[in-house]
Design a protein around this motif. Structure first.
Motif, PDB file in Angstrom:
ATOM      1  N   ARG A 104      36.472  54.370  38.281  1.00 58.08           N
ATOM      2  CA  ARG A 104      37.687  54.570  39.078  1.00 58.08           C
ATOM      3  C   ARG A 104      38.287  55.944  38.831  1.00 58.08           C
ATOM      4  O   ARG A 104      38.772  56.604  39.762  1.00 58.08           O
ATOM      5  CB  ARG A 104      38.701  53.486  38.729  1.00 58.08           C
ATOM      6  N   GLN A 105      38.252  56.402  37.595  1.00 59.35           N
ATOM      7  CA  GLN A 105      38.752  57.745  37.284  1.00 59.35           C
ATOM      8  C   GLN A 105      37.954  58.814  38.013  1.00 59.35           C
ATOM      9  O   GLN A 105      38.506  59.775  38.550  1.00 59.35           O
ATOM     10  CB  GLN A 105      38.704  57.973  35.782  1.00 59.35           C
ATOM     11  N   GLU A 106      36.633  58.640  38.054  1.00 62.91           N
ATOM     12  CA  GLU A 106      35.780  59.607  38.748  1.00 62.91           C
ATOM     13  C   GLU A 106      36.053  59.595  40.242  1.00 62.91           C
ATOM     14  O   GLU A 106      36.064  60.652  40.898  1.00 62.91           O
ATOM     15  CB  GLU A 106      34.310  59.278  38.469  1.00 62.91           C
ATOM     16  N   SER A 107      36.277  58.404  40.803  1.00 67.80           N
ATOM     17  CA  SER A 107      36.583  58.315  42.235  1.00 67.80           C
ATOM     18  C   SER A 107      37.907  59.003  42.563  1.00 67.80           C
ATOM     19  O   SER A 107      38.008  59.746  43.545  1.00 67.80           O
ATOM     20  CB  SER A 107      36.625  56.850  42.663  1.00 67.80           C
ATOM     21  N   LEU A 108      38.920  58.758  41.750  1.00 68.33           N
ATOM     22  CA  LEU A 108      40.206  59.412  41.974  1.00 68.33           C
ATOM     23  C   LEU A 108      40.092  60.929  41.829  1.00 68.33           C
ATOM     24  O   LEU A 108      40.707  61.691  42.587  1.00 68.33           O
ATOM     25  CB  LEU A 108      41.247  58.866  41.002  1.00 68.33           C
ATOM     26  N   LYS A 109      39.297  61.363  40.880  1.00 71.57           N
ATOM     27  CA  LYS A 109      39.117  62.800  40.683  1.00 71.57           C
ATOM     28  C   LYS A 109      38.437  63.437  41.888  1.00 71.57           C
ATOM     29  O   LYS A 109      38.817  64.530  42.336  1.00 71.57           O
ATOM     30  CB  LYS A 109      38.288  63.039  39.422  1.00 71.57           C
ATOM     31  N   ASP A 110      37.431  62.753  42.434  1.00 72.91           N
ATOM     32  CA  ASP A 110      36.725  63.294  43.601  1.00 72.91           C
ATOM     33  C   ASP A 110      37.638  63.332  44.824  1.00 72.91           C
ATOM     34  O   ASP A 110      37.641  64.309  45.586  1.00 72.91           O
ATOM     35  CB  ASP A 110      35.491  62.440  43.887  1.00 72.91           C
ATOM     36  N   ARG A 111      38.437  62.290  45.035  1.00 74.56           N
ATOM     37  CA  ARG A 111      39.291  62.221  46.209  1.00 74.56           C
ATOM     38  C   ARG A 111      40.483  63.168  46.132  1.00 74.56           C
ATOM     39  O   ARG A 111      40.990  63.607  47.167  1.00 74.56           O
ATOM     40  CB  ARG A 111      39.781  60.781  46.407  1.00 74.56           C
ATOM     41  N   THR A 112      40.932  63.462  44.930  1.00 78.66           N
ATOM     42  CA  THR A 112      42.069  64.382  44.788  1.00 78.66           C
ATOM     43  C   THR A 112      41.643  65.847  44.718  1.00 78.66           C
ATOM     44  O   THR A 112      42.422  66.730  45.068  1.00 78.66           O
ATOM     45  CB  THR A 112      42.876  64.032  43.525  1.00 78.66           C
ATOM     46  N   SER A 113      40.443  66.103  44.265  1.00 79.33           N
ATOM     47  CA  SER A 113      39.972  67.487  44.174  1.00 79.33           C
ATOM     48  C   SER A 113      39.383  67.990  45.483  1.00 79.33           C
ATOM     49  O   SER A 113      39.399  69.196  45.752  1.00 79.33           O
ATOM     50  CB  SER A 113      38.935  67.624  43.058  1.00 79.33           C
ATOM     51  N   LEU A 114      38.859  67.075  46.329  1.00 79.48           N
ATOM     52  CA  LEU A 114      38.258  67.449  47.608  1.00 79.48           C
ATOM     53  C   LEU A 114      38.978  66.712  48.731  1.00 79.48           C
ATOM     54  O   LEU A 114      39.095  65.485  48.713  1.00 79.48           O
ATOM     55  CB  LEU A 114      36.766  67.101  47.642  1.00 79.48           C
ATOM     56  N   ALA A 115      39.468  67.464  49.719  1.00 83.95           N
ATOM     57  CA  ALA A 115      40.104  66.878  50.891  1.00 83.95           C
ATOM     58  C   ALA A 115      39.038  66.468  51.901  1.00 83.95           C
ATOM     59  O   ALA A 115      37.954  67.062  51.966  1.00 83.95           O
ATOM     60  CB  ALA A 115      41.080  67.863  51.524  1.00 83.95           C
TER      61      ALA A 115
END
Length: 331
Positions: free
Chosen positions: A215-226
């Protein structure tokens, strides 16, 4: 002999005395310099500073460094925002516009995701593509994509997930500490039953930790890339408008012909819809005329139950004999 030894003794004593005097002078001079420097520093700190207008300005107690630290703004927490956008753009050449969008996305440090291309009945091409770009280049890429053609529709959304990120990070730290404690207990366990119980507990907590990391990795991907969903469609071909808008004989003839063709088309559709039922009805009538009706006409008519039977024949009297009777015969 005694006289010579007494003459040599004053030389070492004099050397020691000179060395002590030199050390004393050195210490005094150093202490004076330190005291002078410290007093000068104290005077520099306590001395008022003159401003541009010539007035006295009091120094902050605690020095310049402490004043700078006191006026520094507090550090704000980093915000985590998920940005998504949807664009619909009409262009003259869809492949060319798509290649331009790919180039701009890759130059910004992003990549191209899913892509779907279709064609309508008129042969116009339509493409939908998903682009992932860094958040810091999001606005620039969005403006560049809008400039590829005529913008038909645009929608953007921003979702703040800072609380979720902080919560997941905290839970990951707690879960890692819990896993470490379970492993320490396993190292100290002496019974097999305790080891089995601790292994089950370790597997459960390790699975929870892996879910939190995902979940942390998913949030990181979604917040770092629009995420930008781009829809490209070709411009329809415009027909030249006629200068004369009033209908003429040719227009009326064309309209009548179109109406006649439309009527024939609808009649054909109606005939096609009725044809299966008509075929079934014709087949039933043909079977009735060719098979059922001839068989019915060949059957004999049944006798009527109310017809009276023929009367029985009556006995006719015997004809009289022509021979003469004898006297003894009776009638």
């Amino acid at each position: 002999m005694r006289t010579r030894r007494s003459a040599r003794r004053p030389a070492p004593a004099l050397a020691a005395l000179l060395l002590a005097a030199a050390l004393a002078l050195t210490g005094c001079s150093g202490g004076g310099e330190d005291s002078a420097g410290s007093s000068a520093a104290d005077r520099g700190v306590a001395a008022p500073q003159a401003d541009d207008k010539g007035g006295a300005k009091e120094a902050a107690p605690g020095g310049v460094g402490s004043g700078a630290r006191a006026t520094a703004p507090p550090k704000l927490p980093t915000s985590h925002i998920i940005r998504t956008a949807s664009l619909t753009v009409r262009v003259k050449d869809v492949p060319k516009a798509l290649e331009q969008a790919r180039t701009g996305t890759e130059n910004a440090g992003g990549y191209v995701g899913n892509e779907t291309t279709t064609r309508d009945a008129e042969g116009r091409e339509r493409t939908q593509v998903v682009l992932r770009v860094p958040v810091e280049r999001y606005d620039g890429v969005l403006a560049e994509l809008e400039g590829t053609g005529k913008l038909l529709d645009r929608s953007a959304k921003a979702e703040d997930v800072t609380d979720q990120v902080v919560d997941v990070d905290s839970r990951i730290k707690t879960q890692r500490a819990s896993v470490a404690r379970i492993r320490e207990l396993m190292d100290r366990a002496g019974k097999l039953s305790d080891v089995v119980t601790l292994e089950g507990e370790l597997s459960s907590r390790q699975a929870d930790l892996e879910a939190l990391l995902a979940r942390q990795e998913s949030l990181k991907d979604r917040t770092s890339l629009a995420t930008i969903t781009l829809s490209l469609s070709e411009t329809p071909v415009k027909k030249e408008a006629k200068e004369d808008d009033d209908p003429g004989f040719v227009d009326a003839l064309a309209g009548g012909w179109n109406a006649f063709v439309t009527m024939l088309r609808w009649l054909a559709v109606a005939f096609g819809a009725v044809l299966p039922f008509a075929a079934v009805a014709a087949l039933i009538v043909l079977l009735w005329l060719r098979v059922v009706r001839p068989r019915l006409s060949r059957r004999p008519a049944p006798a009527s139950a109310t017809t009276a039977p023929d009367p029985l024949p009556t006995a006719r009297p015997a004809p009289e004999s022509t021979q003469p009777r004898t006297p003894g015969e009776r009638d």
